[in-house]
Design a protein around this motif. Sequence first.
Motif, mmCIF file in Angstrom:
data_model
loop_
_atom_site.group_PDB
_atom_site.id
_atom_site.type_symbol
_atom_site.label_atom_id
_atom_site.label_comp_id
_atom_site.label_asym_id
_atom_site.label_seq_id
_atom_site.Cartn_x
_atom_site.Cartn_y
_atom_site.Cartn_z
ATOM 1 N N GLY A 220 4.615 -36.632 23.640
ATOM 2 C CA GLY A 220 3.211 -36.815 24.018
ATOM 3 C C GLY A 220 2.269 -35.888 23.255
ATOM 4 N N ARG A 221 2.776 -35.238 22.225
ATOM 5 C CA ARG A 221 1.939 -34.309 21.443
ATOM 6 C C ARG A 221 2.607 -34.036 20.108
ATOM 7 N N PHE A 222 1.872 -33.362 19.225
ATOM 8 C CA PHE A 222 2.463 -32.917 17.964
ATOM 9 C C PHE A 222 2.958 -31.477 18.125
ATOM 10 N N GLY A 223 3.842 -31.087 17.202
ATOM 11 C CA GLY A 223 4.331 -29.716 17.245
ATOM 12 C C GLY A 223 3.276 -28.744 16.741
ATOM 13 N N THR A 224 3.506 -27.467 16.987
ATOM 14 C CA THR A 224 2.580 -26.442 16.482
ATOM 15 C C THR A 224 3.284 -25.604 15.410
ATOM 16 N N ALA A 225 2.472 -25.050 14.507
ATOM 17 C CA ALA A 225 3.028 -24.204 13.445
ATOM 18 C C ALA A 225 3.725 -22.986 14.047
ATOM 19 N N ASP A 226 3.260 -22.564 15.206
ATOM 20 C CA ASP A 226 3.886 -21.424 15.878
ATOM 21 C C ASP A 226 5.317 -21.769 16.319
ATOM 22 N N GLU A 227 5.500 -22.965 16.865
ATOM 23 C CA GLU A 227 6.860 -23.389 17.265
ATOM 24 C C GLU A 227 7.768 -23.490 16.038
ATOM 25 N N PHE A 228 7.204 -24.024 14.958
ATOM 26 C CA PHE A 228 7.980 -24.193 13.730
ATOM 27 C C PHE A 228 8.400 -22.826 13.175
ATOM 28 N N GLY A 229 7.447 -21.899 13.172
ATOM 29 C CA GLY A 229 7.724 -20.558 12.639
ATOM 30 C C GLY A 229 8.802 -19.850 13.429
ATOM 31 N N ALA A 230 8.812 -20.055 14.745
ATOM 32 C CA ALA A 230 9.819 -19.394 15.594
ATOM 33 C C ALA A 230 11.216 -19.882 15.221
ATOM 34 N N MET A 231 11.350 -21.183 14.978
ATOM 35 C CA MET A 231 12.653 -21.735 14.593
ATOM 36 C C MET A 231 13.067 -21.213 13.217
ATOM 37 N N CYS A 232 12.109 -21.144 12.310
ATOM 38 C CA CYS A 232 12.399 -20.637 10.967
ATOM 39 C C CYS A 232 12.894 -19.194 11.050
ATOM 40 N N ALA A 233 12.214 -18.376 11.841
ATOM 41 C CA ALA A 233 12.617 -16.964 11.957
ATOM 42 C C ALA A 233 14.029 -16.872 12.538
ATOM 43 N N PHE A 234 14.353 -17.736 13.496
ATOM 44 C CA PHE A 234 15.710 -17.700 14.047
ATOM 45 C C PHE A 234 16.743 -18.021 12.967
ATOM 46 N N LEU A 235 16.443 -19.030 12.135
ATOM 47 C CA LEU A 235 17.390 -19.389 11.055
ATOM 48 C C LEU A 235 17.571 -18.226 10.076
ATOM 49 N N CYS A 236 16.575 -17.354 10.012
ATOM 50 C CA CYS A 236 16.651 -16.184 9.112
ATOM 51 C C CYS A 236 17.290 -14.980 9.796
ATOM 52 N N SER A 237 17.618 -15.109 11.059
ATOM 53 C CA SER A 237 18.086 -13.956 11.830
ATOM 54 C C SER A 237 19.567 -13.671 11.573
ATOM 55 N N VAL A 238 19.997 -12.502 12.029
ATOM 56 C CA VAL A 238 21.423 -12.171 11.931
ATOM 57 C C VAL A 238 22.253 -13.106 12.824
ATOM 58 N N HIS A 239 21.627 -13.645 13.857
ATOM 59 C CA HIS A 239 22.361 -14.493 14.808
ATOM 60 C C HIS A 239 22.723 -15.860 14.219
ATOM 61 N N ALA A 240 22.077 -16.238 13.114
ATOM 62 C CA ALA A 240 22.320 -17.566 12.526
ATOM 63 C C ALA A 240 23.226 -17.472 11.293
ATOM 64 N N GLY A 241 24.036 -16.427 11.254
ATOM 65 C CA GLY A 241 24.862 -16.186 10.067
ATOM 66 C C GLY A 241 26.039 -17.139 9.893
ATOM 67 N N TYR A 242 26.327 -17.944 10.922
ATOM 68 C CA TYR A 242 27.472 -18.878 10.840
ATOM 69 C C TYR A 242 26.961 -20.315 10.728
ATOM 70 N N MET A 243 25.787 -20.444 10.184
ATOM 71 C CA MET A 243 25.148 -21.768 10.109
ATOM 72 C C MET A 243 24.598 -21.948 8.697
ATOM 73 N N THR A 244 25.195 -22.861 7.955
ATOM 74 C CA THR A 244 24.710 -23.080 6.596
ATOM 75 C C THR A 244 24.850 -24.548 6.200
ATOM 76 N N GLY A 245 24.024 -24.984 5.277
ATOM 77 C CA GLY A 245 24.084 -26.370 4.800
ATOM 78 C C GLY A 245 23.627 -27.373 5.844
#
Length: 259
Positions: A220-245
């Motif tokens: 019922g709405r579009f996403g926000t750049a803030d939501e997108f940025g939060a996901m991007c930062a998580f992918l850059c985190s130490v916690h996402a080290g077992y996720m690639t490709g």
Amino acid sequence: MDLGIKGRKAIVCAASKGLGKGCAMHLAREGVDLVINARTASELEATAEEIRNATGVKVTTVAIDVTTPEGRAAVLKACPEPDIVINNAGGPPPGDFREWTRDHWIKAIDANMLTPIEFIKATVDGMMKRGFGRIVNITSSSVKAPIDVLGLSNGARSGLTGFVAGIARKTIKHGVTINGLLPGPFDTDRLRGTMAARARMNNRSFEQERDMSAAAHPAGRFGTADEFGAMCAFLCSVHAGYMTGQNVLMDGGQYPGTY
Ligand code: NAP
């Protein structure tokens, strides 16, 4: 959650507004020093100042077209050994494939396929040697579900996605991950521009077009750049080290498939 990347250095391309800015802001909130890029110097500097004031990190600006060899060289000169690279650029225009010449294709491939590949080539060996790296390519939901009028985007971004699928398996052993982050509709200038064009075509006001489009979306709405940025930062985190490709689709449930 502490993302464990305080003190790291990131290049965020095409980041004076929209999704790139959202990513830059969230990385900065985690204590990451930034080199941000866009072509319009005044807007880029205003964004840098906003991020500095909000977070206190070091933000360097490089106002240049990142899809050119000179542009990429200037960005890399400002940050020769990044720990994090967010690949982003403007998207290709919509249209009918019958009207696209070789030049249209080369421009799209340069911006949305070869530029990210050049950044990966320039940074990935250093990241692997240092034992840590995160590369996130901002692509599009069109990688999973093509959008007919965006054939240039469908093609160029699929090329990048195929290339990354191969090399992302070669870097993870050395602490370096490479993933795609695929936006569906996000409320940015780009989306507002395409919506205004569609409104004119359909003889509707911008507001009518926007509201109808949002109402037809599962969220019922579009996403926000803030939501997108939060996901991007998580992918850059130490916690996402077992996720690639991986190709992380962020579209509020718009893609209708099970897998
Ligand atoms: P946006 O709000 O229009 O922002 C684009 C940003 O990129 C601006 O900072 C712009 O600044 C910069 N930029 C554009 N071309 C550049 C270049 N050649 N070199 C350096 N900087 C450049 O767009 P957005 O919505 O954030 O979109 C970002 C990417 O996601 C695009 O590739 C878009 O196609 C894709 N995408 C977006 C959506 C969506 O719904 N928003 C959906 C799917 C895919 P300057 O103009 O000053 O350079």
